[in-house]
Design an enzyme around this catalytic site. Structure first.
Site, short mmCIF file in Angstrom:
data_model
loop_
_atom_site.label_atom_id
_atom_site.label_comp_id
_atom_site.label_asym_id
_atom_site.label_seq_id
_atom_site.Cartn_x
_atom_site.Cartn_y
_atom_site.Cartn_z
N HIS A 197 50.52 6.15 11.80
CA HIS A 197 49.98 6.44 10.47
C HIS A 197 51.13 6.78 9.55
CE1 HIS A 197 46.76 7.49 7.66
NE2 HIS A 197 47.62 8.37 7.21
N GLY A 206 43.78 8.76 5.54
CA GLY A 206 43.11 7.73 4.75
C GLY A 206 44.09 6.73 4.18
N LEU A 232 38.62 8.40 12.64
CA LEU A 232 39.82 7.87 11.98
C LEU A 232 40.85 8.96 11.69
CD1 LEU A 232 40.63 5.06 10.85
CD2 LEU A 232 39.89 5.88 8.62
N ASP A 233 42.10 8.74 12.08
CA ASP A 233 43.22 9.63 11.77
C ASP A 233 43.08 11.01 12.41
OD1 ASP A 233 44.22 7.60 10.22
OD2 ASP A 233 43.42 8.38 8.35
N GLU A 234 42.19 11.13 13.39
CA GLU A 234 41.94 12.45 13.98
C GLU A 234 42.34 12.52 15.46
OE1 GLU A 234 40.90 15.25 12.56
OE2 GLU A 234 40.59 14.38 10.57
#
Lengths: 289, 289, 289, 289
Positions: A197, A206, A232-234
């Site tokens: 990311h 995001g 998402l992204d976690e």
């Protein structure tokens, strides 16, 4: 040098290391590296041991070691995994149009920095075909139609599923793949999909993190390598790093600086994963670098 | 939490960890932390284990643990050391006029970051008396006459010797002490005198490293924390770090930036030493941070 | 956006910036970026100004600007240089067998991170031909016979001279070129040959710096990008950086970590040079990043 | 060396630097340092110039320089500020019980690293009195009753207001002051209240950031120095930095590592503010370090 890598997670209690190293020593096994961690919060214990394969008796290979280890594992209620460095992990990269992560990983792979096979790169665009094929790696284009409805998306990931199956992928690396994966696709591969990311998570989760960073006026930008989960992204973070920027850097320059952080953070995270140096601890990781 | 810390150095061979952890587990000992390193070049093995004191049977203290360990140590030809965190190391600082390292160490000590006693600071000047005494630490001024001949110097270090003896010093920290120690003084305390050198050694050894750095036009400056040996600036390195500078920084500004690196590098190095995290490997160190 | 970049070095005195910016403003020139430095030690003044080409009157190009500037330059005894971003610098890389720097620079060049032309790579081995030619860059192999005597070496560098002449090279980058350049070759290109040294100079100058670093037991390794002068490893430093290592890293692992530092330090140094951000100040540099 | 520092913000257009430096040169003024930035997004221009006071004619002091500058400022629609290094800024620290930032700032102030006066430290607790008074600084305790209602809080900050007025404070530094400031208190001091937040904002805004960081499993922690606005943790960022941590670090250890980042980030941010190196650009900053 051929090595067996044993990774273990179990409830923490007295005697784990003694039991494991006792068993290995009992067969004459020479330990090259060992690292451990007891998590006081969760009460879990984590262990990673590299054993020199040739130090074990001839005929005593991974299968025999695993069988000998089974009783210890049962006694201590262990989740465990035994890797053989001669059986290299198979890594498939997913990418879109941006090439910096793919180019860097292929370079490092060719230079011998990443101990794995890379049979195939999958992309939703044709742009990276030349680069990938020059490295002697298959390139598979699986387009994602713009504004694809759930059924169309499902077909796309069904196709990707089939390719991963066919290539016998052990690990999937999202090397700046700009599509959101279906939850079921993620759930089927826990701890086996690695994403990069382009921000220092949890900041700027995001889309368009460099624009968010530029707007907020931060003085460092970063990148985060993490396992992908349905959220998402976690997912559990493997590695992160930051670079200094200043008021004179445009959003474009943040992207340029950011590409360097992304490349090095992803390469480190993937290398640690390939060497079984990353153990899952709930939504966190234990990394023995 | 009271802990016993066992550090071991011995020739590398099969079964060391199994023997040590087996012994500890046999007495019910719970291991909080363990780290090991096998040096392929020297063939030496290094081990550090933290044992929770209360996990051992009542009445089984450091002396009993040491006695129980003796046969294992003999079998594997170990050099070893057992520390008890309840018996805090006694640290004496040597300083001159510059106060940044002394102020930082005393601050961290008072804040509980450094597990040790600091009974005394010795200086060849009076400047730091107020600072030191405000922290409730004895201040002893042992002047070094300018242009002191060998006999005078010998008297000075005889006096310092007596103070260290009287204060039962385990560790001597040269916190920017601007005098060269006599070889015999160093030789009497191997691995027990810690110095902070204000450059990234081996660059700019000797005097006035910031001026040397300024003249050479380097783009980073650094600091080095090392054990003192009879050979100036050549002892085993414990920790180093660097900071970015640029053409606009004068030699004075290098000194200001440098003070920050010196303080943090010395504090880290000393903390690791106090926690028995630094093992000597010839003229190098093994650090288990 | 087309820009003219004016770099100036002159004795420091009142009114330099006023005179230069006054002249530019007098022609309606818009300044995009400006940076200056007065060196108190040498009494020299350094200035770099980026002018938006389109802000000047039509027909008032680099030649007209230079002519208009001449009287100011004379008045203040300036050494100066005017670059036009439309006239890209021509960079020739010299390499041997190791490919990490060449691969990285060619990647960045293709990705648009380096504003230059790369017409040719010269090597004393054939190994990099495939990589170089895939990027559409000419590859010229100029072998250096083992144990070449001065005459043979002179022939080699005569050949390299001819290639550089033919390719109209503005800059020569030693991208891990493992040959020592003849003094006359260096002297003919002051501030135009850029080398990457694989240590944090002045530490570990000379051959095999990673082995030297490993033997000394340092805790950081580094890389240095510098201009080449006739004195080996002594030229003006453009950029440096370091990475943390530990006792567990073999000399091979230092090399792997070091390759990453080398690549990023060389890329930054070259980019700054290409954008005229590096000014010589005796044996030091002024860098306006 | 006495200097006048001129900082300017205005709409970007041709001729600003020429006009300003022309005026200074016209009075014989010698420029020690200058830095500028044109923000392409906002169209604003930022300029900072340090002028050697003694280079101006005798009798031509700050008032005369300001008067001479007024027409230029009007012509270019400038917001501007002229500082005189002989008129040191007055800094008041607000703190609670934690002493690491206060101790560090007072140390640096006493060591001459921060060019300012520190007349007073205000705290809602008595804990830091000894430390503060040892530095020869007044200590004022203004308690905040637990569960204070708005009226009680208003009385507290009325008292703080009076102290700041009495001490003629130019800058207020929240050195780990654990109370939320009333919006009106912030609004009255735009760009004059500096806070240190113990996370890498915008990550982990709000309370207990080290616990948040520990729970999320990040691999770096950070600190952020920013101007305080009425919106908590949302003001313009002056400086940030990060430090590496790993799975073995408890929340307590994160706090220890974090204290070091907080101290150095706050000290850098405050020093830049004191030297007029930080200019506001909407909710972002331009920093000329």
């Amino acid at each position: 040098m051929r090595r067996y890598i044993l990774t273990i997670t179990c409830p923490d209690r007295v005697g784990i290391v003694a039991a494991v190293t006792g068993l290995i020593a009992g067969h004459g096994g020479s330990v090259l590296e060992a690292a451990q961690h007891g998590d006081l919060q969760s009460g879990r214990f984590f262990l990673r041991i590299e054993i020199v394969a040739d130090s074990l008796p001839s005929g005593f290979g991974p299968a025999e070691l695993a069988a000998a280890f089974e009783p210890v594992a049962t006694e201590f209620d262990m989740e465990w995994h035994l890797s053989d460095t001669e059986r290299r992990k198979r890594v498939v990269l997913l990418a879109s149009k941006e090439d910096h992560c793919v180019a860097d990983l292929l370079y490092r792979w060719r230079a011998g920095e990443l101990e794995c096979d890379v049979p195939c790169v999958i992309s939703n665009h044709e742009d990276l075909r030349g680069l990938v094929e020059w490295h002697g790696v298959r390139f598979r284009c699986v387009p994602v139609p713009a504004g694809a409805d759930p059924d169309a998306k499902s077909a796309v990931f069904g196709e990707i599923d089939r390719i991963l199956e066919h290539e016998r992928a052990d690990v999937v690396v999202l090397a700046r793949y700009m599509q959101i994966l279906p939850p079921a696709f993620c759930a089927a591969r826990p701890g086996r999909i690695i994403n990069i990311h382009h921000s220092f998570l949890p900041s700027f989760a995001g889309a368009r993190p460099y624009h968010q960073a530029f707007e907020r006026g931060v003085k460092l930008i970063g990148a985060t390598c993490h396992y992908v989960t349905a959220e998402l992204d976690e997912g559990p973070i493997i590695e992160q790093d930051t670079r200094r920027i200043d008021h004179g850097d445009s959003a474009d320059e943040l992207r340029r600086v950011g590409r360097d952080v992304e490349r090095s953070v992803l390469a480190r995270g993937l290398r640690w994963h390939l060497e079984d140096r990353v153990l899952l601890n709930g939504n966190k990781t234990v990394v023995f670098p």
